[in-house]
Design an enzyme around this catalytic site. Structure first.
Site, short mmCIF file in Angstrom:
data_model
loop_
_atom_site.label_atom_id
_atom_site.label_comp_id
_atom_site.label_asym_id
_atom_site.label_seq_id
_atom_site.Cartn_x
_atom_site.Cartn_y
_atom_site.Cartn_z
N ASN A 7 0.87 -1.17 0.00
CA ASN A 7 0.00 0.00 0.00
C ASN A 7 0.91 1.22 0.00
OD1 ASN A 7 -1.82 2.03 0.47
ND2 ASN A 7 -2.32 1.40 2.58
N LYS A 9 0.14 4.26 -0.43
CA LYS A 9 -0.51 5.49 0.06
C LYS A 9 -0.24 6.64 -0.93
CE LYS A 9 -0.16 3.50 4.60
NZ LYS A 9 -0.13 3.67 6.03
N HIS A 93 -9.57 1.48 4.72
CA HIS A 93 -8.29 1.66 5.41
C HIS A 93 -8.47 2.66 6.55
CE1 HIS A 93 -4.18 2.91 6.23
NE2 HIS A 93 -3.82 1.75 5.71
N GLU A 95 -6.82 5.10 7.47
CA GLU A 95 -6.64 6.51 7.09
C GLU A 95 -7.90 7.04 6.39
OE1 GLU A 95 -2.89 5.85 5.15
OE2 GLU A 95 -2.07 5.38 7.13
N GLU A 164 -5.50 -4.44 10.80
CA GLU A 164 -4.48 -3.41 10.95
C GLU A 164 -4.83 -2.55 12.18
OE1 GLU A 164 -2.41 -2.49 6.93
OE2 GLU A 164 -4.17 -1.23 7.10
N GLY A 170 2.40 2.56 10.77
CA GLY A 170 3.42 3.61 10.63
C GLY A 170 4.09 4.00 11.93
N SER A 209 3.31 -1.72 10.58
CA SER A 209 4.75 -1.77 10.87
C SER A 209 5.40 -3.10 10.50
CB SER A 209 5.01 -1.42 12.34
OG SER A 209 4.62 -0.08 12.60
P1 PGA Z 1 2.75 0.57 7.67
O1 PGA Z 1 1.27 0.79 7.03
O2 PGA Z 1 3.28 -0.70 7.09
O3 PGA Z 1 3.52 1.79 7.23
O4 PGA Z 1 2.57 0.49 9.14
C1 PGA Z 1 0.40 -0.29 6.81
C2 PGA Z 1 -0.89 0.22 6.24
O5 PGA Z 1 -1.31 1.32 6.57
O6 PGA Z 1 -1.52 -0.48 5.40
#
Ligand code: PGA
Length: 246
Positions: A7, A9, A93, A95, A164, A170, A209
């Site tokens: 992903n 983003k 997601h 976000e 998640e 992140g 992460s």
């Molecule tokens: P990350 O994000 O691997 O940077 O923690 C995962 C995601 O948001 O799908």
């Protein structure tokens, strides 16, 4: 087959996408026992489609809109994605939920549109830190899944689900193996509860992460059938290490 999804983003211009894919494809050429998916921004789908032609790496989108067409400024329909070779769409997601205010109701509409159009959604669910601290993780995950799948009960085999935890995304602080096992097993039971005819064809991915050091540990866990990788997917070498980790 396990699904390892990137992903990106809001990262990578079309020319950066070209550079990435040209480096990435030779690195994963020999991988046959897992499905690899890149989810670039909309603006990079076209160049990615062109470069991925003939490879087994699949193309996904990070979002979609549920209406087929019309006066929805800034939105992208499922047909538009299909024409660009997209076979997966990330829906819900965290976000999208927390930065852009997507409700469970909207997520349900998007899932409905994807499933009816034969597009495979990756439904993201996960608790926030305060919910985890209040012991509400399973309740939150269950509610998100039940609402997302409302009136779609017969489709439990036609989507994948990514667990998640919002606090793990992140943050450099992934969920513990115990938590992941527990939540993934719970999701699997829940799908059987939602649909008595569930055949177990939906994969439950972990995201939050993930990096080349911990990816193998996650993939070894029972009920972890893939990974959704954000930050660590932005570098083709790093992501290829994750794809190849055992
Ligand atoms: P990350 O994000 O691997 O940077 O923690 C995962 C995601 O948001 O799908």
């Amino acid at each position: 087959m396990k699904l390892i999804a990137a992903n990106w983003k809001m990262n990578m211009t079309p020319s950066q996408t070209r550079e990435y894919v040209e480096k990435f494809l030779p690195l994963v050429e020999m991988v046959q026992d897992r499905e690899v998916l890149l989810c670039p921004p909309f603006t990079s789908l076209c160049v990615a489609q062109e470069l991925l032609r003939g490879s087994s790496v699949k193309l996904g989108a990070q979002n979609c809109y549920h209406e087929p067409k019309g006066a929805f400024t800034g939105e992208v329909s499922i047909d538009m994605l299909k024409e660009l070779g997209v076979s997966y769409v990330i829906v819900g997601h965290s976000e999208r939920r927390w930065l852009f205010g997507e409700s469970d109701e909207l997520i349900n509409k998007k899932l409905t549109a994807c499933l009816k159009a034969g597009m495979r959604p990756i439904l993201c669910v996960g608790e926030r830190l305060e919910e985890r601290e209040a012991g509400l993780t399973l309740k939150v995950v269950e509610t998100q899944i039940r609402l997302a799948l409302s009136c779609l009960e017969e489709y439990t085999d036609s989507l994948d689900i990514a667990y998640e935890p919002v606090w793990a995304i992140g943050s450099g602080n992934p969920a513990t193996p115990e938590d992941v096992q527990l939540v993934h097993a719970y999701i699997k039971d829940l799908l059987r509860d939602i649909n008595a005819k569930h055949r177990g064809e939906s994969r439950v991915l972990y995201g939050g992460s993930v990096n080349p050091t911990n990816a193998g540990d996650f993939l070894h866990m029972e009920n972890v059938e893939g990974l959704l990788v954000g930050g660590a997917s932005l570098n083709p070498e790093t992501f290829s290490q994750i794809v190849k980790s055992y």
